[in-house]
Write an enzyme that holds these catalytic residues in place. Structure first.
Site, PDB file in Angstrom:
ATOM      1  N   ASP A 246       0.812  -1.216   0.000  1.00  0.00           N
ATOM      2  CA  ASP A 246       0.000   0.000   0.000  1.00  0.00           C
ATOM      3  C   ASP A 246       0.848   1.269   0.000  1.00  0.00           C
ATOM      4  OD1 ASP A 246       0.777  -0.709   2.668  1.00  0.00           O
ATOM      5  OD2 ASP A 246      -0.673   0.745   3.447  1.00  0.00           O
TER       6      ASP A 246
ATOM      7  N   GLU B  90       0.141  -1.490   5.532  1.00  0.00           N
ATOM      8  CA  GLU B  90       1.181  -1.075   6.474  1.00  0.00           C
ATOM      9  C   GLU B  90       0.999   0.372   6.890  1.00  0.00           C
ATOM     10  OE1 GLU B  90       5.118   0.609   7.739  1.00  0.00           O
ATOM     11  OE2 GLU B  90       3.807   1.190   6.086  1.00  0.00           O
TER      12      GLU B  90
END
Length: 410
Positions: free
Chosen positions: A80, A172
């Site tokens: 991400d 994350e």
């Protein structure tokens, strides 16, 4: 394919995570990109590569003959990008032979050496920055590209290596990166996350983190008859913020901790405030919790007809204590960094990584720089040469551990 070419292809995928989402992963773009990565790993020869139901990509590469007793080395990066800046429609502006000066960015922004002094160290390199008003995505698509290219190189060149485990995690950036990480499936003895800043950074300590959420209930009265009766919840939130010490991210550096208000909203009757607490020692974090608790008590005493509710939630802990008995990790990373022609540096992480959480769960996992700077916004940039240098560091680490015997590691 070079790591830079991979990186430029990866940034086209929109993978921003979302704190508002209850899905796993939090956004569909992450799942789509995870499938792309799993397919690429299989094409490289990691035949078991697959995305699990939680969006984590796992893959393994068996040891070359003679290296079967080497420890299993893990390499991890996250899929991400930060939701703090637009992450869709990303493309890069490529500046060959960068002169070290100012760079005009989209939206009237200017990348200035006066604000980013490290730019002088990038002079002569190929600079990559956002072509539009988005982030670039080096955090952490540069890390993914570097791991992929290191794997490709050791396979193409037939380099000796021990067992390798690879994982790419979702979410994350919103603190959920390893919530569903399957340590037995990953199967590594230790690992490196590739999710840091400048090339050559080796990070083994980070913040201890907690989040304070305040909810203020005021007394809503018609403003025409409010004198002596109204308690404005928005005003309560503002007064609460003023009670906190002047230790904010913009005023602190190095190993100094901070209070960081990240959200405030509400109406006259009800309001809320979110504040991140960060400190490098657990004692310091507990002291900061005491400060926000005392501020809530003082405000409650000042406005007895209103209410102030505080909730505290721990996020992650400093990885340093978990790495103290695994000195070979930093020694190996330092040796590989020097062999790649870079000078290793050991800065504290003013944030957290998947590696911090994994280290506390029993998987020793320091962090390596990706080469990028100014993450999470439209000033993000990275040099192509630094991306390729990190690949050399990774192949160096892989080669060094090929000669280790698992039983001899402390």
């Amino acid at each position: 394919m070079t790591a830079t070419e991979r990186f430029l292809s990866y940034i086209r995928y929109g993978t921003a995570s979302s704190e508002e989402s209850g899905s796993v992963p939090s956004t569909p773009g992450q799942s789509a990109f995870a499938e792309v990565l799993a397919e690429e790993l299989r094409a490289l020869g990691l035949s078991d590569a697959a995305r699990d139901e939680n969006g984590v990509v796992y893959a393994h590469l068996p040891a070359t003959p003679g290296c079967e007793k080497a420890p299993t080395l893990g390499l991890i990066a996250h899929i991400d990008t930060s939701p703090e800046a637009p992450g869709e429609g990303v493309s890069a502006r490529v500046i060959p032979a960068y002169d070290g000066g100012e760079v005009a960015l989209a939206g009237g922004r200017v990348l200035r050496p006066t604000e980013y002094p490290h730019l002088s160290s990038l002079r002569g390199k190929t600079l990559l920055c956002p072509a539009g008003e988005t982030l670039l995505g080096a955090d952490d698509k540069a890390g993914i590209a570097e791991i992929m290219t290191a794997l490709e190189q050791i396979l193409r060149q037939g380099l000796a290596h021990g067992p390798l485990a690879v994982a790419f995690t979702p979410d994350e950036e919103i603190g959920r990166g390893v919530d569903h990480f399957d340590l037995p499936r990953f199967g590594a003895d230790f690992a490196f996350t590739v999710d840091g800043g400048a090339a050559g950074e080796i990070e083994s300590e980070n913040f201890n983190a907690a989040t304070a959420v305040l909810r203020f209930r005021g007394v809503s009265v018609h403003p025409g008859s409010a004198c002596g009766r109204m308690v404005n919840a928005i005003q309560l939130a503002m007064e609460y913020a003023a009670l906190l010490p002047d230790e904010r991210p913009e005023n602190t550096s190095g190993r100094q901790g901070f209070y960081h208000i990240t959200g405030m909203n509400g109406e006259v009757g009800e309001a809320s405030l979110t504040c991140l607490l960060r400190d490098f020692t657990e004692e310091g974090l507990e002291a900061r919790k005491a400060v926000v608790t005392e501020a809530a008590r003082r405000l409650s005493a000042r406005y007895p007809t209103a209410s102030v509710a505080l909730s505290l939630r721990d996020s992650y802990r400093n990885m340093k204590p978990a790495l103290l008995s695994h000195g070979h990790l930093l020694e190996t990373a330092e040796k590989a960094t020097r062999a790649a022609g870079l000078s290793p540096v050991f800065p504290p992480i003013r944030g957290g990584t998947d590696g911090a959480l994994l280290s506390r769960r029993g998987l020793p996992c320091p962090n390596l720089g990706t080469g990028g700077y100014a993450f999470h916004g439209p000033y993000e940039h990275i040099a192509a040469e630094d991306i390729e240098a990190v690949v050399k560091i990774l192949t160096g680490i892989i080669s060094i551990y090929a000669s280790f015997c698992k039983e001899n590691l402390s």
